[in-house]
Motif scaffolding. Structure first.
Motif, short mmCIF file in Angstrom:
data_model
loop_
_atom_site.label_atom_id
_atom_site.label_comp_id
_atom_site.label_asym_id
_atom_site.label_seq_id
_atom_site.Cartn_x
_atom_site.Cartn_y
_atom_site.Cartn_z
N SER A 1 0.83 -1.20 0.00
CA SER A 1 0.00 0.00 0.00
C SER A 1 0.87 1.26 0.00
O SER A 1 0.58 2.21 -0.72
CB SER A 1 -0.91 -0.01 1.23
N GLU A 2 1.94 1.24 0.77
CA GLU A 2 2.84 2.39 0.84
C GLU A 2 3.51 2.63 -0.51
O GLU A 2 3.68 3.77 -0.95
CB GLU A 2 3.89 2.21 1.93
N GLU A 3 3.94 1.55 -1.17
CA GLU A 3 4.58 1.67 -2.48
C GLU A 3 3.60 2.22 -3.51
O GLU A 3 3.97 3.03 -4.36
CB GLU A 3 5.14 0.32 -2.94
N GLN A 4 2.35 1.76 -3.44
CA GLN A 4 1.33 2.27 -4.36
C GLN A 4 1.09 3.76 -4.12
O GLN A 4 0.95 4.52 -5.07
CB GLN A 4 0.03 1.48 -4.20
N LYS A 5 1.03 4.16 -2.86
CA LYS A 5 0.84 5.58 -2.54
C LYS A 5 2.00 6.41 -3.04
O LYS A 5 1.81 7.51 -3.59
CB LYS A 5 0.65 5.77 -1.03
N ALA A 6 3.22 5.90 -2.88
CA ALA A 6 4.41 6.62 -3.35
C ALA A 6 4.39 6.71 -4.88
O ALA A 6 4.71 7.77 -5.45
CB ALA A 6 5.67 5.92 -2.87
N LEU A 7 4.04 5.64 -5.53
CA LEU A 7 3.96 5.64 -6.99
C LEU A 7 2.88 6.61 -7.47
O LEU A 7 3.09 7.36 -8.43
CB LEU A 7 3.67 4.23 -7.51
N PHE A 8 1.75 6.63 -6.78
CA PHE A 8 0.67 7.55 -7.13
C PHE A 8 1.13 9.00 -6.97
O PHE A 8 0.89 9.84 -7.84
CB PHE A 8 -0.56 7.28 -6.26
#
Length: 100
Positions: free
Chosen positions: A64-71
């Motif tokens: 989830s954190e990686e997705q947020k960072a990518l977003f």
């Protein structure tokens, strides 16, 4: 994964027409087994397309954190590109204020 447009994505995951076709065939009671088998095969093929597309999505392996960072990164890139477009639109060559 190749980039899919939103409409292409919707078409790929649109299973309802296949399900409705199969339901109509089954409820009519007049369809032959080959027609029903064909409809089932079409639905299975569409499901396989969906499954393959989901398997090819790299973002599904992210936390989830990686997705947020990518977003956040993509959002920043989009803002930068929009800012550049606004800047380019103000250039004299593009707005008709070219001195000859």
């Amino acid at each position: 994964m190749s980039e899919l447009g939103q409409s292409e994505f919707r078409v790929t995951f649109s299973l309802m027409p296949h399900v409705l076709k199969l339901c109509k065939l089954l409820y009519s009671g007049k369809s032959d087994p080959q027609t029903v088998a064909s409809a089932v095969s079409e639905l299975q093929a569409q499901l396989q397309k969906c499954h393959s597309l989901l398997d090819s999505c790299s973002f599904l392996d992210c936390t989830s954190e990686e997705q947020k960072a990518l977003f956040a990164k993509r959002k920043q890139q989009l803002k930068h590109e929009c800012d550049l477009l606004l800047k380019y639109r103000e250039l004299p060559v593009l707005n008709g204020n070219v001195y000859r």
